[in-house]
Design an enzyme around this catalytic site. Structure first.
Site, PDB file in Angstrom:
ATOM      1  N   TRP A 273       4.237  -4.921   2.492  1.00 18.87           N
ATOM      2  CA  TRP A 273       4.222  -3.460   2.432  1.00 18.87           C
ATOM      3  C   TRP A 273       3.268  -2.851   3.438  1.00 18.87           C
ATOM      4  O   TRP A 273       3.578  -1.838   4.066  1.00 18.87           O
ATOM      5  CB  TRP A 273       3.963  -2.971   1.017  1.00 18.87           C
ATOM      6  CG  TRP A 273       5.163  -3.239   0.161  1.00 18.87           C
ATOM      7  CD1 TRP A 273       5.256  -4.113  -0.885  1.00 18.87           C
ATOM      8  CD2 TRP A 273       6.481  -2.686   0.314  1.00 18.87           C
ATOM      9  NE1 TRP A 273       6.541  -4.138  -1.380  1.00 18.87           N
ATOM     10  CE2 TRP A 273       7.303  -3.268  -0.676  1.00 18.87           C
ATOM     11  CE3 TRP A 273       7.043  -1.761   1.192  1.00 18.87           C
ATOM     12  CZ2 TRP A 273       8.662  -2.953  -0.814  1.00 18.87           C
ATOM     13  CZ3 TRP A 273       8.394  -1.433   1.059  1.00 18.87           C
ATOM     14  CH2 TRP A 273       9.190  -2.029   0.072  1.00 18.87           C
TER      15      TRP A 273
ATOM     16  N   ASP B 273      -2.002   2.899   0.239  1.00 18.85           N
ATOM     17  CA  ASP B 273      -0.726   2.810  -0.471  1.00 18.85           C
ATOM     18  C   ASP B 273      -1.040   2.171  -1.822  1.00 18.85           C
ATOM     19  O   ASP B 273      -1.303   0.971  -1.906  1.00 18.85           O
ATOM     20  CB  ASP B 273       0.249   1.940   0.341  1.00 18.85           C
ATOM     21  CG  ASP B 273       1.564   1.709  -0.405  1.00 18.85           C
ATOM     22  OD1 ASP B 273       1.712   2.196  -1.545  1.00 18.85           O
ATOM     23  OD2 ASP B 273       2.440   1.027   0.181  1.00 18.85           O
TER      24      ASP B 273
ATOM     25  N   LYS C 113       6.723   2.245 -10.505  1.00 19.59           N
ATOM     26  CA  LYS C 113       6.030   1.150 -11.181  1.00 19.59           C
ATOM     27  C   LYS C 113       5.213   1.713 -12.355  1.00 19.59           C
ATOM     28  O   LYS C 113       5.565   1.515 -13.506  1.00 19.59           O
ATOM     29  CB  LYS C 113       5.123   0.384 -10.208  1.00 19.59           C
ATOM     30  CG  LYS C 113       5.900  -0.421  -9.166  1.00 19.59           C
ATOM     31  CD  LYS C 113       5.912   0.264  -7.858  1.00 19.59           C
ATOM     32  CE  LYS C 113       6.383  -0.535  -6.680  1.00 19.59           C
ATOM     33  NZ  LYS C 113       7.555  -1.354  -6.745  1.00 19.59           N
TER      34      LYS C 113
HETATM   35  N1  PMP Z   1       4.672   0.334  -1.014  1.00 20.49           N
HETATM   36  C1  PMP Z   1       4.599  -0.582  -1.990  1.00 20.49           C
HETATM   37  C2  PMP Z   1       3.291  -1.236  -2.277  1.00 20.49           C
HETATM   38  C3  PMP Z   1       5.740  -0.911  -2.733  1.00 20.49           C
HETATM   39  O1  PMP Z   1       5.673  -1.821  -3.693  1.00 20.49           O
HETATM   40  C4  PMP Z   1       6.962  -0.270  -2.428  1.00 20.49           C
HETATM   41  C5  PMP Z   1       8.226  -0.542  -3.201  1.00 20.49           C
HETATM   42  N2  PMP Z   1       8.292  -1.668  -3.907  1.00 20.49           N
HETATM   43  C6  PMP Z   1       6.974   0.666  -1.391  1.00 20.49           C
HETATM   44  C7  PMP Z   1       5.827   0.955  -0.719  1.00 20.49           C
HETATM   45  C8  PMP Z   1       8.254   1.368  -0.995  1.00 20.49           C
HETATM   46  O2  PMP Z   1       8.629   2.253  -2.002  1.00 20.49           O
HETATM   47  P1  PMP Z   1      10.051   2.983  -1.971  1.00 20.49           P
HETATM   48  O3  PMP Z   1      11.080   1.937  -2.169  1.00 20.49           O
HETATM   49  O4  PMP Z   1       9.933   3.949  -3.105  1.00 20.49           O
HETATM   50  O5  PMP Z   1      10.183   3.672  -0.674  1.00 20.49           O
END
Ligand code: PMP
Length: 361
Positions: free
Chosen positions: A102, A173, A197
């Site tokens: 991520w 994030d 989450k």
């Molecule tokens: N950052 C993290 C730490 C995540 O776990 C996720 C999704 N699992 C995201 C960003 C991306 O989120 P989204 O799919 O809502 O764009």
């Protein structure tokens, strides 16, 4: 139907009490004769709901008054682009700590808007994954911001120590560990999190931004992504995801009823300890993250014999333990145990894992 425990990484399970309440008021919210979903976001009932949700979130995280709380569409990845667009006025480059998929995704997207420099990568300590410590000396004072991911959902790596970025705004994030424990919001310039989450349904993102950072957006920033505009319109510049916001509000109330973040952190610690103890005690399972960086939200593990993966997942499912397959990038298994996962779910999982190990060890 026998009890199902859902270990999905996201969209993840929501608290059972929240789901029951939402169900009870699905077609008639508070005697309005309409679903929340059918109300105008401009009506006084909905505005009261939205304000209350924001206040509850502020209470839970003790958000200081000089921070704005924004409810935005587009999930976590939406912020991968929004953050650089909104902060580029602070500098032509930003710095990124890469600890997993991520944070890498965030860096690659930011690189479209500014020079997204990598300041550190995951390191191995005693053969186990951990994150390097970053100090202000490691950072270029001309950087717009320093970005890291406090919990790598795919890799199971959590950074508990908030990095010291000195004068450079710290951007995090927090998609997969927001609201799992108390944090000191004042250490951050921007906190963002996709909702699916620990907050509510997917598609929504919560952004907590220090108000002095609202004035640095690129002129080309689309208006509906512009933090200052979103704030000016109380997150209703365009029609917000009203139902998701409502559900997030129910989750915040539920968290308060649980005793707030100190109480939920205690439960999260207990759940994670039980699961890691099981992994460490059974020869069949391994975890490759240094104990200081083991995620309390996403517990990753591999079976020593990969041939057993399918059997493990099939039998787990037969026992009501679902969505344990690890992310395709890393393979193996992952048990996501966010706030809503009751300890009973973790107990059931460890019981199954110990039994499986005994039979297949
Ligand atoms: N950052 C993290 C730490 C995540 O776990 C996720 C999704 N699992 C995201 C960003 C991306 O989120 P989204 O799919 O809502 O764009």
């Amino acid at each position: 139907m026998s009890e199902i425990f859902n270990f999905c990484a996201g969209p993840a399970m929501l608290p059972a009490d929240v789901m029951k309440q939402a169900q009870a008021e699905f077609i008639d919210w508070q005697g309005t004769g309409r679903s929340v979903m059918e109300l105008s976001h401009r009506c006084k009932e909905y505005i009261a709901l939205a304000n209350e949700a924001e206040q509850d979130l502020r209470d839970l995280l003790s958000v200081p008054d000089n921070y704005k709380v924004l409810f935005i569409q587009g999930g976590g990845r939406g912020q991968f682009s929004s953050v650089p667009m909104n902060l580029k006025g602070l500098g032509e480059s930003a710095e990124f700590l890469l600890t997993g998929s991520w944070s890498k995704g965030a860096q690659q997207e930011a690189n479209k808007f500014l020079q997204a420099k990598v300041v550190g990568n995951t390191v191995e300590k005693d053969g186990l994954l951990s994150a390097p410590e970053i100090t202000p000396n490691d950072l270029d004072t001309k950087s717009a911001y320093f970005h890291y991911c406090s919990n790598e959902t795919v890799d199971g790596i959590e950074i508990n120590q908030v990095p010291d970025s000195g004068e450079i705004p710290l951007v995090v994030d927090m998609s997969s560990n927001i609201l799992s424990k108390p944090i000191d919001v004042s250490k951050f310039g921007v906190i963002y999190a996709g909702a699916q989450k620990n907050i509510g349904p997917s598609g929504l993102a919560v952004v907590i931004v220090r108000e002095d950072l609202l004035d640095y957006a690129m002129p080309e920033t689309p208006t509906f992504l512009h933090y200052k505009t979103i704030d000016k319109f109380d997150s209703m510049y365009n029609t917000p995801p009203t139902y998701s916001w409502y559900l997030a509000g129910l989750v915040f109330k539920w968290l308060k009823e649980q005793g707030g973040l100190t109480a939920i952190a205690k439960k999260n610690n207990e759940k994670a300890a039980l699961l890691y103890q099981c992994i460490d005690e059974c020869d069949l399972y391994t975890n490759n993250v240094h104990p200081d960086y083991r995620s309390k939200m996403n517990v990753t593990f591999h079976l020593k014999d990969k041939e057993l993966d399918t059997q493990f997942l099939t039998e787990a499912e037969q026992n009501g333990l679902v969505a344990l397959k690890g992310h395709r990038i890393v393979g193996g298994m992952r048990a996501s145990i966010y706030n809503a996962m009751p300890i009973e779910g973790v107990v059931a999982l460890t019981k199954f894992m110990r039994d499986f190990a005994r039979r297949n060890g």
